[in-house]
Each structure stands twice: as structure tokens, then as C-alpha cells.
Design a protein around this motif. Structure first.
Motif, PDB file in Angstrom:
ATOM      1  N   ASP A  46       0.841  -1.088   0.041  1.00  0.00           N
ATOM      2  CA  ASP A  46       0.133   0.113  -0.020  1.00  0.00           C
ATOM      3  C   ASP A  46       0.733   1.195  -0.074  1.00  0.00           C
ATOM      4  OD1 ASP A  46      -2.293  -1.246   0.220  1.00  0.00           O
ATOM      5  OD2 ASP A  46      -2.425  -1.578   2.237  1.00  0.00           O
ATOM      6  N   MET A  47       0.167   2.502  -0.347  1.00  0.00           N
ATOM      7  CA  MET A  47       0.724   3.649  -0.302  1.00  0.00           C
ATOM      8  C   MET A  47       0.145   4.354   0.927  1.00  0.00           C
ATOM      9  SD  MET A  47       3.135   3.862  -2.698  1.00  0.00           S
ATOM     10  CE  MET A  47       3.588   5.353  -2.728  1.00  0.00           C
ATOM     11  N   ILE A  48       1.168   5.027   1.615  1.00  0.00           N
ATOM     12  CA  ILE A  48       0.284   5.649   2.847  1.00  0.00           C
ATOM     13  C   ILE A  48       0.559   7.331   2.601  1.00  0.00           C
ATOM     14  CG2 ILE A  48       0.607   6.054   5.351  1.00  0.00           C
ATOM     15  CD1 ILE A  48       1.365   3.321   5.820  1.00  0.00           C
ATOM     16  N   LEU A  49      -0.280   8.084   2.637  1.00  0.00           N
ATOM     17  CA  LEU A  49      -0.087   9.840   2.429  1.00  0.00           C
ATOM     18  C   LEU A  49       0.495  10.059   3.799  1.00  0.00           C
ATOM     19  CD1 LEU A  49      -3.637  10.784   1.475  1.00  0.00           C
ATOM     20  CD2 LEU A  49      -1.514  10.783   0.235  1.00  0.00           C
ATOM     21  N   ILE A  50       1.519  10.816   3.518  1.00  0.00           N
ATOM     22  CA  ILE A  50       2.141  11.462   4.800  1.00  0.00           C
ATOM     23  C   ILE A  50       2.124  12.779   4.731  1.00  0.00           C
ATOM     24  CG2 ILE A  50       3.889   9.448   5.054  1.00  0.00           C
ATOM     25  CD1 ILE A  50       6.151  11.187   3.618  1.00  0.00           C
ATOM     26  N   SER A  51       1.602  13.243   3.443  1.00  0.00           N
ATOM     27  CA  SER A  51       1.478  14.862   3.571  1.00  0.00           C
ATOM     28  C   SER A  51       0.143  15.126   2.357  1.00  0.00           C
ATOM     29  CB  SER A  51       2.622  15.562   2.975  1.00  0.00           C
ATOM     30  OG  SER A  51       2.337  16.969   2.733  1.00  0.00           O
ATOM     31  N   ARG A  52      -0.686  15.863   2.747  1.00  0.00           N
ATOM     32  CA  ARG A  52      -1.771  16.186   1.769  1.00  0.00           C
ATOM     33  C   ARG A  52      -2.198  17.463   1.707  1.00  0.00           C
ATOM     34  NH1 ARG A  52      -5.952  13.698  -1.375  1.00  0.00           N
ATOM     35  NH2 ARG A  52      -7.924  14.525  -0.904  1.00  0.00           N
ATOM     36  N   ILE A  53      -2.099  18.427   0.751  1.00  0.00           N
ATOM     37  CA  ILE A  53      -2.442  19.794   0.831  1.00  0.00           C
ATOM     38  C   ILE A  53      -3.689  19.648  -0.115  1.00  0.00           C
ATOM     39  CG2 ILE A  53      -1.877  21.882  -0.172  1.00  0.00           C
ATOM     40  CD1 ILE A  53       1.125  21.311   0.094  1.00  0.00           C
ATOM     41  N   VAL A  54      -4.920  20.129   0.446  1.00  0.00           N
ATOM     42  CA  VAL A  54      -6.131  20.181  -0.263  1.00  0.00           C
ATOM     43  C   VAL A  54      -6.789  21.447  -0.730  1.00  0.00           C
ATOM     44  CG1 VAL A  54      -8.687  19.521   0.401  1.00  0.00           C
ATOM     45  CG2 VAL A  54      -6.836  18.103   1.737  1.00  0.00           C
ATOM     46  N   SER A  55      -7.036  21.405  -1.919  1.00  0.00           N
ATOM     47  CA  SER A  55      -7.500  22.788  -2.505  1.00  0.00           C
ATOM     48  C   SER A  55      -9.016  22.851  -2.303  1.00  0.00           C
ATOM     49  CB  SER A  55      -7.164  22.600  -3.902  1.00  0.00           C
ATOM     50  OG  SER A  55      -8.188  21.879  -4.758  1.00  0.00           O
ATOM     51  N   ARG A  56      -9.607  23.979  -3.024  1.00  0.00           N
ATOM     52  CA  ARG A  56     -10.946  23.877  -2.638  1.00  0.00           C
ATOM     53  C   ARG A  56     -11.724  23.071  -3.843  1.00  0.00           C
ATOM     54  NH1 ARG A  56     -11.332  30.095  -5.774  1.00  0.00           N
ATOM     55  NH2 ARG A  56     -10.084  29.563  -7.560  1.00  0.00           N
ATOM     56  N   ASN A  57     -10.787  22.706  -4.749  1.00  0.00           N
ATOM     57  CA  ASN A  57     -11.442  21.781  -5.813  1.00  0.00           C
ATOM     58  C   ASN A  57     -11.491  20.219  -5.490  1.00  0.00           C
ATOM     59  OD1 ASN A  57     -11.784  24.014  -7.432  1.00  0.00           O
ATOM     60  ND2 ASN A  57      -9.705  24.015  -7.836  1.00  0.00           N
ATOM     61  N   ALA A  58     -11.137  19.913  -4.208  1.00  0.00           N
ATOM     62  CA  ALA A  58     -10.892  18.520  -3.796  1.00  0.00           C
ATOM     63  C   ALA A  58     -12.069  17.822  -3.980  1.00  0.00           C
ATOM     64  CB  ALA A  58     -10.500  18.470  -2.497  1.00  0.00           C
ATOM     65  N   LEU A  59     -11.925  16.518  -4.453  1.00  0.00           N
ATOM     66  CA  LEU A  59     -12.985  15.775  -4.738  1.00  0.00           C
ATOM     67  C   LEU A  59     -13.745  15.098  -3.584  1.00  0.00           C
ATOM     68  CD1 LEU A  59     -15.104  14.430  -6.926  1.00  0.00           C
ATOM     69  CD2 LEU A  59     -13.339  12.756  -7.388  1.00  0.00           C
ATOM     70  N   ASN A  60     -12.420  14.657  -2.828  1.00  0.00           N
ATOM     71  CA  ASN A  60     -12.928  13.549  -1.726  1.00  0.00           C
ATOM     72  C   ASN A  60     -12.253  14.206  -0.210  1.00  0.00           C
ATOM     73  OD1 ASN A  60     -13.285  11.608   0.054  1.00  0.00           O
ATOM     74  ND2 ASN A  60     -13.132   9.887  -1.495  1.00  0.00           N
ATOM     75  N   LEU A  61     -12.858  14.591   0.357  1.00  0.00           N
ATOM     76  CA  LEU A  61     -12.267  15.240   1.641  1.00  0.00           C
ATOM     77  C   LEU A  61     -12.133  14.499   2.877  1.00  0.00           C
ATOM     78  CD1 LEU A  61     -14.313  18.469   1.955  1.00  0.00           C
ATOM     79  CD2 LEU A  61     -12.051  18.185   1.169  1.00  0.00           C
ATOM     80  N   ASN A  62     -12.490  13.068   2.479  1.00  0.00           N
ATOM     81  CA  ASN A  62     -12.486  11.856   3.534  1.00  0.00           C
ATOM     82  C   ASN A  62     -11.095  11.383   3.584  1.00  0.00           C
ATOM     83  OD1 ASN A  62     -14.947  11.951   4.627  1.00  0.00           O
ATOM     84  ND2 ASN A  62     -15.834  10.897   2.958  1.00  0.00           N
ATOM     85  N   ILE A  63     -10.102  11.687   2.260  1.00  0.00           N
ATOM     86  CA  ILE A  63      -8.718  11.049   2.300  1.00  0.00           C
ATOM     87  C   ILE A  63      -8.064  12.087   3.248  1.00  0.00           C
ATOM     88  CG2 ILE A  63      -6.839  10.590   0.839  1.00  0.00           C
ATOM     89  CD1 ILE A  63      -8.857  10.325  -1.513  1.00  0.00           C
ATOM     90  N   HIS A  64      -6.984  11.521   3.999  1.00  0.00           N
ATOM     91  CA  HIS A  64      -6.148  12.451   4.960  1.00  0.00           C
ATOM     92  C   HIS A  64      -5.112  11.781   5.179  1.00  0.00           C
ATOM     93  CE1 HIS A  64      -7.576   9.406   7.932  1.00  0.00           C
ATOM     94  NE2 HIS A  64      -8.844   9.608   7.433  1.00  0.00           N
ATOM     95  N   VAL A  65      -4.024  12.368   5.779  1.00  0.00           N
ATOM     96  CA  VAL A  65      -2.857  11.915   6.129  1.00  0.00           C
ATOM     97  C   VAL A  65      -2.707  10.614   7.147  1.00  0.00           C
ATOM     98  CG1 VAL A  65      -0.509  12.224   7.633  1.00  0.00           C
ATOM     99  CG2 VAL A  65      -1.453  14.227   6.148  1.00  0.00           C
ATOM    100  N   GLY A  66      -2.246   9.450   6.550  1.00  0.00           N
ATOM    101  CA  GLY A  66      -2.328   8.156   7.141  1.00  0.00           C
ATOM    102  C   GLY A  66      -3.309   7.274   6.221  1.00  0.00           C
ATOM    103  N   SER A  67      -4.006   7.656   5.501  1.00  0.00           N
ATOM    104  CA  SER A  67      -4.941   6.963   4.537  1.00  0.00           C
ATOM    105  C   SER A  67      -4.035   6.076   3.703  1.00  0.00           C
ATOM    106  CB  SER A  67      -5.651   7.712   3.673  1.00  0.00           C
ATOM    107  OG  SER A  67      -6.837   8.537   4.242  1.00  0.00           O
ATOM    108  N   ARG A  68      -4.372   4.827   3.565  1.00  0.00           N
ATOM    109  CA  ARG A  68      -3.837   3.735   2.626  1.00  0.00           C
ATOM    110  C   ARG A  68      -4.506   3.648   1.271  1.00  0.00           C
ATOM    111  NH1 ARG A  68      -0.412  -0.198   4.901  1.00  0.00           N
ATOM    112  NH2 ARG A  68       0.320   0.355   6.861  1.00  0.00           N
ATOM    113  N   MET A  69      -3.834   3.396   0.264  1.00  0.00           N
ATOM    114  CA  MET A  69      -4.306   2.925  -1.214  1.00  0.00           C
ATOM    115  C   MET A  69      -3.522   2.152  -1.732  1.00  0.00           C
ATOM    116  SD  MET A  69      -4.824   6.915  -1.962  1.00  0.00           S
ATOM    117  CE  MET A  69      -3.728   7.346  -1.135  1.00  0.00           C
ATOM    118  N   PRO A  70      -4.140   1.035  -2.335  1.00  0.00           N
ATOM    119  CA  PRO A  70      -3.282   0.033  -3.083  1.00  0.00           C
ATOM    120  C   PRO A  70      -2.302   0.618  -4.045  1.00  0.00           C
ATOM    121  CG  PRO A  70      -5.310   0.049  -3.874  1.00  0.00           C
ATOM    122  CD  PRO A  70      -5.554   0.999  -2.706  1.00  0.00           C
ATOM    123  N   ALA A  71      -0.699   0.031  -4.053  1.00  0.00           N
ATOM    124  CA  ALA A  71       0.194   0.470  -4.957  1.00  0.00           C
ATOM    125  C   ALA A  71      -0.157   0.256  -6.333  1.00  0.00           C
ATOM    126  CB  ALA A  71       1.236   0.297  -4.593  1.00  0.00           C
TER     127      ALA A  71
END
Length: 266
Positions: A123-148
Motif C-alpha cells: 500500500d501507499m500511505i499518505l504522509i502529506s496532503r495539501i487540499v484545494s477548494r477543488n478537492a473531490l474527496n475530503l475523507n482522504i487524509h494523512v495516514g490513509s492507505r491506497m493500493p500501490a
């Protein structure tokens, strides 16, 4: 060819392995977004430990400040003290510290979501996320996992690994379709990694979540070892292909190159 796992001893079989630590971590990991409040019996069932052992673990974790027990429901929940671990990791991460000014500039230039991720297992783990006003999904945050294997950051990271290491990750991955656009064929994923190595970036469209497209590239240290992957995520209605693909590819590649020149140590 995949790495020969038979040549790598299982750390859990070592005489230095402390089973009690593993069990304590299992108690903490039993809590998630779907299970925020758990009783003693629920924790025992989730972890496979008996109630007597669970009483000792929850008592200790509560005494240390990592669990809180509601006096009315008798259920346990995590406390904010667990954030100390993430704060220590983020504060000590050399690559993240050097990357932040460049990530902020990339977010300003694109007005889109900018992510920095690292590989953990498959998995890829988010360690930094800069969210813009155009963000599609606000439920993704630092620490979230996604398959590589099906995300832009993951494919960028895998493409920067030696081929045998990337293959080992793919072999261990659960290649399931998260959307109708997810590529699950190993030969096609390998071909895509080869193309990513050649291009220096990868572009994905709705392969993990619907409605979003992303462009990513890898950050490497002074020895050429991958240290992170940067992705720019854009909602599909805002995406203008093929112009945007080239524009974001150029920006992401330049950002990764700038961070890499900051003499990241292996």
C-alpha cells in the motif's frame, strides 16, 4: 522474477520477537472508522485473544493513555495520544521536511490536491496532503492507505524500484478491481511500469476511485533509491486532456527533481 521469499527469514520466528508487543498493537489496530467504540468482548473477538488477556492489555493501554473507557457503556475508544506516534514520524522525516516548500508551490501552481506518499507493504500511505477548494474527496487524509498497483503514486513508486522488488510487491498485492477502470492484469501492469520508467511519470484515471484523475512521479535519494511519490489529483470535470496531462506531468517531474537535488540521504 519475484524475489525468493524463502531466503528471507520471517521476523516473527526470531527469538527476539516479543509477542506481547504484537498483541498490544493488534488491540489498537482493532479500532477504525467502522469500529470506534468496542467492548472487551468485541476486542477479544476481533483480535483472537481471550477476555482475560484482553483485560490486561486494555488496562495497560488505558493506564498509558492510549485507550479511554466510557463509564456508562463500558466500551473503549482510542485517545488523541496516539497522534504522538505520527507526529514523531513526520517530524523526523527528512524527505518530508525538504519536500514541503515544493509541495506548497506545486499546490499553488495547480490549485489542485497535492499528495506525498510512501510505500508500506503493498500500500501507499499518505504522509502529506495539501487540499484545494477543488478537492473531490475530503475523507482522504494523512495516514490513509491506497493500493500501490492501481494508484498513480503507487505506480510511480514501483516504477522507480529495481524490477525484482517491484515484482515482489505486485505478487503480494490483492489485484482486485476497485472500479470498472482498474487494471488487474499483471502483464499489463508490468508493461505500464516499464512505460512509466521511460516517461518519468504516470497518469491514472478513475482506477481506484471514480471521479478523479491523477499524475505522479517518484522522488529519489542520492543513491537513486525511491523515497516518496508525489501526485496531483484532479476531479474529472476539471480535467482537460491531453493538455492537462502534459502540464501536470511537467510540474510533478520538476517538483520531484527539485526535491531530489536537496541531497536526500539513503
Amino acid at each position: 522474477m519475484p524475489a525468493d521469499s524463502s531466503q528471507t527469514p520471517d521476523p516473527a520466528t526470531s527469538r527476539f520477537y516479543v509477542t506481547a508487543v504484537e498483541r498490544a498493537m493488534a488491540v489498537l489496530m482493532a479500532f477504525d472508522g467502522m469500529h470506534r467504540h468496542l467492548s472487551l468482548s468485541q476486542l477479544a473477538e476481533s483480535t483472537g485473544l481471550d477476555v482475560s488477556a484482553m483485560q490486561r492489555f486494555t488496562h495497560t493501554l488505558q493506564a498509558l493513555g492510549y485507550l479511554r473507557r466510557d463509564p456508562q457503556s463500558k466500551k473503549f475508544e482510542l485517545t488523541a495520544k496516539l497522534l504522538d506516534f505520527s507526529n514523531i514520524y513526520l517530524s523526523a522525516n527528512e524527505m518530508l521536511a525538504k519536500a514541503m516548500p515544493y509541495l506548497q508551490r506545486l499546490a499553488q501552481d495547480t490549485e489542485e490536491v497535492v499528495n506525498l506518499s510512501v510505500l508500506d507493504g503493498t500500500d501507499m500511505i499518505l504522509i502529506s496532503r495539501i487540499v484545494s477548494r477543488n478537492a473531490l474527496n475530503l475523507n482522504i487524509h494523512v495516514g490513509s492507505r491506497m493500493p500501490a498497483f492501481c494508484t498513480a503514486s503507487g505506480l510511480a513508486w514501483l516504477s522507480a524500484l529495481p524490477e525484482e522488488e517491484a515484482e515482489a510487491v505486485l505478487q503480494a498485492s490483492d489485484l482486485v478491481a476497485h472500479t470498472q477502470y482498474t487494471e488487474t492484469s499483471l502483464p499489463k501492469i508490468r508493461k505500464r511500469l516499464a512505460q512509466t520508467r521511460k516517461n518519468g511519470y504516470v497518469h491514472t484515471g478513475e482506477e481506484y476511485r471514480l471521479g478523479g484523475v491523477a499524475t505522479a512521479a517518484a522522488i529519489c535519494d542520492t543513491q537513486g533509491r525511491v523515497q516518496g511519490a508525489i501526485s496531483v489529483s484532479v476531479s474529472k470535470p476539471r480535467w482537460n486532456a491531453p493538455e492537462d496531462e502534459k502540464r501536470y506531468a511537467d510540474l510533478v517531474i520538476a517538483t520531484c527533481a527539485a526535491i531530489s537535488t536537496q541531497r536526500l540521504t539513503p
